[in-house]
Design an enzyme around this catalytic site. Structure first.
Site, short mmCIF file in Angstrom:
data_model
loop_
_atom_site.label_atom_id
_atom_site.label_comp_id
_atom_site.label_asym_id
_atom_site.label_seq_id
_atom_site.Cartn_x
_atom_site.Cartn_y
_atom_site.Cartn_z
N LYS A 29 0.82 -1.23 0.00
CA LYS A 29 0.00 0.00 0.00
C LYS A 29 0.85 1.27 0.00
CE LYS A 29 -0.71 0.10 5.02
NZ LYS A 29 0.06 1.30 5.32
N THR A 30 2.01 1.24 0.68
CA THR A 30 2.87 2.44 0.71
C THR A 30 3.34 2.78 -0.70
OG1 THR A 30 3.57 1.83 2.94
CG2 THR A 30 4.84 3.53 1.85
N ASP A 216 -3.75 7.27 4.73
CA ASP A 216 -3.27 5.90 4.98
C ASP A 216 -3.90 5.36 6.26
OD1 ASP A 216 -1.78 3.60 4.74
OD2 ASP A 216 0.06 4.47 5.57
N GLU A 217 -3.96 4.03 6.38
CA GLU A 217 -4.49 3.37 7.60
C GLU A 217 -5.87 3.92 7.98
OE1 GLU A 217 -3.05 0.83 8.57
OE2 GLU A 217 -0.87 0.99 8.48
N GLN A 247 -7.53 -5.08 9.89
CA GLN A 247 -6.42 -4.65 10.75
C GLN A 247 -6.81 -3.49 11.66
OE1 GLN A 247 -2.24 -4.95 9.21
NE2 GLN A 247 -3.26 -4.98 7.23
N ARG A 606 2.46 -10.74 10.36
CA ARG A 606 3.79 -10.12 10.53
C ARG A 606 4.88 -11.06 10.03
NH1 ARG A 606 2.20 -5.97 9.75
NH2 ARG A 606 0.24 -7.04 9.51
#
Length: 672
Positions: A29-30, A216-217, A247, A606
């Site tokens: 996504k970044t 973002d997020e 998330q 993770r």
């Protein structure tokens, strides 16, 4: 755009209206956000100064900015806003402070500053159980601010007497902050929202400034943050938000995954693009994550997939007790490092609560395994150290208004907000510091006689102490300072237990000893420090402590599941897969298992190469051994992708033998 997959490419190139990018863990996504910023500047022709990208951490903002800098000419990115939500809010307040009734140079109270003020107000309101209630009051006020509820509305909508009492504290708390020309962390979002609601011309100005917004997020936004974004983008609906409802793990601080759904209602033309290809983990790890999270209800369906190999099975290790559990993890890390030539940094141990790390730390120390623990409280962020540092700052610079305001009433000197407000108005009219204004004759016409008398007595004491600091041995003078103000007695009044008060006072003496050592270390050398230099060095250290830590040394990473979000590690251990730990007892009692399952999903995703889940068959609680129940999340994992290990009591002996063998091998390698 050749490096992007088709879905990422679609997300980058779509500029025809509002866009929601549902980005699964590890789906790049970044890259999408940074490439989209470049696309908007280079292909759509929007100048960098009219684009704002916001996220939640300084680290994420820094990474985003660096990536954009590598792919877009620096001239074109001039004025580009890449920041956290709170930084954006701070910039708005700085620019528009006059509209909000603040003076330039306002202070920002962090959680500990706010807690100290609330504690004082609660004691004044004769709340007998202020110590027990403090965290609850702070969280409630924060929650009200995040829901855009002011003190009056909080009082009128109070569900019971407790909420009414908190609403009254909230009212005084707001008045004191204003008197101190200060804002707290939640105000950095709330004040811009209130400003835009009350001043359409200011909102219009910021809409002209921000023509395209990226967030973002997005699943971590609270109501207030949602409203800030909505107000800024409402006119053009030119925005891209990136989020993952699976998330969303911050409900306790007001995050609302339903903001993703709300977006569709507020912007009916919203386009949705799903990023489901994961570049991080093996197929088994992703299958396990998908299978667990499928037990949660979903508005948006998605399933992560990977072109990577199948990978190792997920190991579920049953241990006899918590001691055997941490022993197993420590010896395995050492064993794998030796046999496979891995670095300690290739391992991360995740857990639900910080208390689980204590025993693990002792085991790692016993095996001399270096580790870094994330999320612990910095020495300089402790309330008593901040008080002490403010006194020291005031001694070397009496014109430090922030330090003055922090300690003028610590311990209490019966100086109220009205007195401080009167002094602030006068000092600003004269354009001098608060401390300096006290020596003016004119102060008598602005501040009440009683209040001014108390302030001047405090100022006289500071002056005298300053003079002694520079004419005598400084360390005894600093020690005397804490005796003069009866700080230890004050700590006993404001600590939960006498032991806690003693521990906090020990922190003060440790700080004083540090100054002593700094002065002695340079004695007779070119680096000899004066007392002002020593204190300034400590202040700098304080500021450095508050920055996000970057530690690239070879250490095992220990961190909570919450703190692990956004990170990735080759080999991951998750401890304590038991009912009442993960999922947490309070979530079971409140019936809020969905967020705990999302936490489990975050933990699983993770891991890049291997994932090991451990639990103890017995655990000591309140001094007695209890039989545990394995976590329900273990039953939700796909049977074909997991391997159970551990045979009760034999497990411990096997571990100990393995540990001794590993240690012998290590000593052999070192030639011991």
């Amino acid at each position: 755009m050749s490096k992007l997959n088709p879905r990422q490419n679609e997300a980058v190139r779509y500029t025809g209206g509002p866009l929601l990018v549902l980005a699964g863990a590890g789906s790049g996504k970044t890259s999408v956000i940074t490439r989209k910023i470049a696309y908007l500047i280079e292909h759509v022709g929007i100048p960098g100064r009219h684009i704002a990208a916001v996220t939640f951490t300084n680290k994420a903002a820094r990474e985003m900015k660096e990536r954009v800098g590598k792919i877009v000419d620096r001239k074109l990115t001039r004025g580009l806003i890449v920041s956290t939500f709170h930084n954006l809010g701070l910039n708005i307040i700085r620019e528009e402070h006059a509209h909000l009734g603040y003076y330039p140079g306002f202070s920002i109270f962090d959680a500990e500053d706010a807690k100290a003020l609330l504690r004082d107000l609660m004691l004044r309101e004769a709340s007998a159980d202020a110590g027990d209630e403090l965290n609850d009051v702070q969280m409630t006020i924060s929650s009200w601010k995040n829901s855009m509820r002011g003190p009056a509305e909080a009082y009128s909508k109070a569900a019971d007497e407790r909420e009414q009492r908190i609403a009254i504290v909230y009212k005084y708390y707001s008045e004191y902050l204003k008197a101190y020309n200060a804002v707290d962390f939640d105000d950095l979002i709330l004040l811009p929202v209130q400003l835009f609601r009350d001043n359409p011309e200011v909102l219009a100005k910021w809409r002209r400034k921000i023509r395209y917004m990226l967030v973002d997020e997005y699943q971590d936004t609270n109501l207030c943050q949602y409203e800030l974004v909505r107000m800024l983008v409402a006119e053009r609906a030119a925005f891209t938000v990136v989020g993952d409802d699976d998330q969303s793990i911050y409900a306790w601080r007001g995050a609302r995954p339903e903001n993703l759904v709300q977006l569709k209602e507020d912007f009916p033309s919203l386009k949705i693009v799903k990023l489901e290809q994961n570049y991080r983990s093996t197929s088994r790890i992703l299958r396990s994550a998908n299978t667990v999270i499928a037990n949660n209800p979903h508005v948006f369906e998605k399933a992560l997939w990977s072109e990577r190999t199948t990978g190792d099975e997920i190991r579920i290790v049953r241990c006899r007790n918590e001691d055997a559990e941490t022993e197993r993890v420590a010896t395995e890390i050492l064993d794998q490092k030796l046999k496979q030539g891995l670095g300690f940094r290739d391992f991360a141990v995740l857990y639900r609560g910080n208390h689980q790390a204590r025993l693990l730390e002792m085991k790692l120390q016993a095996y001399q395994i270096p580790y870094r623990i994330s999320g612990g409280q910095s020495f300089f962020s402790k309330n008593e150290i901040k008080d002490a540092m403010s006194y020291l700052r005031l001694l070397i610079n009496p014109n430090d208004d922030t330090a003055f305001l922090r300690v003028v009433n610590v311990p209490r000197r019966e100086i109220g907000p009205r007195t401080l407000e009167q002094l602030s108005h006068y000092a600003r009219a004269r354009n001098v510091s608060l401390f300096k204004s006290l020596s003016d004759m004119g102060a008598e016409t602005h501040v009440t006689e009683k209040g001014l008398d108390r302030l001047r007595r405090f100022a006289h004491w500071v002056d005298t102490t300053c003079q002694r600091l520079h004419s005598e041995n400084p360390v005894p003078v600093i020690k005397q300072l804490f005796t003069d103000i009866e700080y230890e007695e004050w700590l006993h009044q404001h600590s939960g237990t006498p032991k806690q008060a003693e521990r906090r006072m020990q922190n003060i003496w440790y700080l004083v000893d540090s100054i002593q050592r700094m002065l002695e270390d340079g004695k007779g050398t070119a680096d000899e420090l004066g007392i002002e230099d020593a204190i300034t060095k400590l202040i700098l250290r304080d500021m450095m402590e508050q920055r996000e830590e970057e530690d690239d040394s070879d250490k095992v990473q220990l961190l909570t599941l919450h703190a692990s979000k956004g990170l990735e590690f080759p080999n991951v251990y998750i401890l304590g897969l038991e009912e009442e730990i993960l999922p947490h007892r309070s979530s079971i009692e409140e019936g809020s298992i969905e967020e705990e399952r999302r936490l489990m999903y975050v933990g699983i995703t993770r891991a890049k190469e291997t994932l090991t889940l451990t639990f103890a068959a017995q655990r000591r609680q309140y001094g007695e051994k209890i039989e545990t129940i394995p976590s329900r999340f273990l039953d939700e994992l796909p049977e074909d992708d997991i391997r159970w290990e551990g045979t009760g009591d034999l497990d411990v002996e096997a571990n100990q033998k393995k540990g001794k063998a590993t240690l012998s091998a290590l000593l052999g390698d070192l030639g011991v």
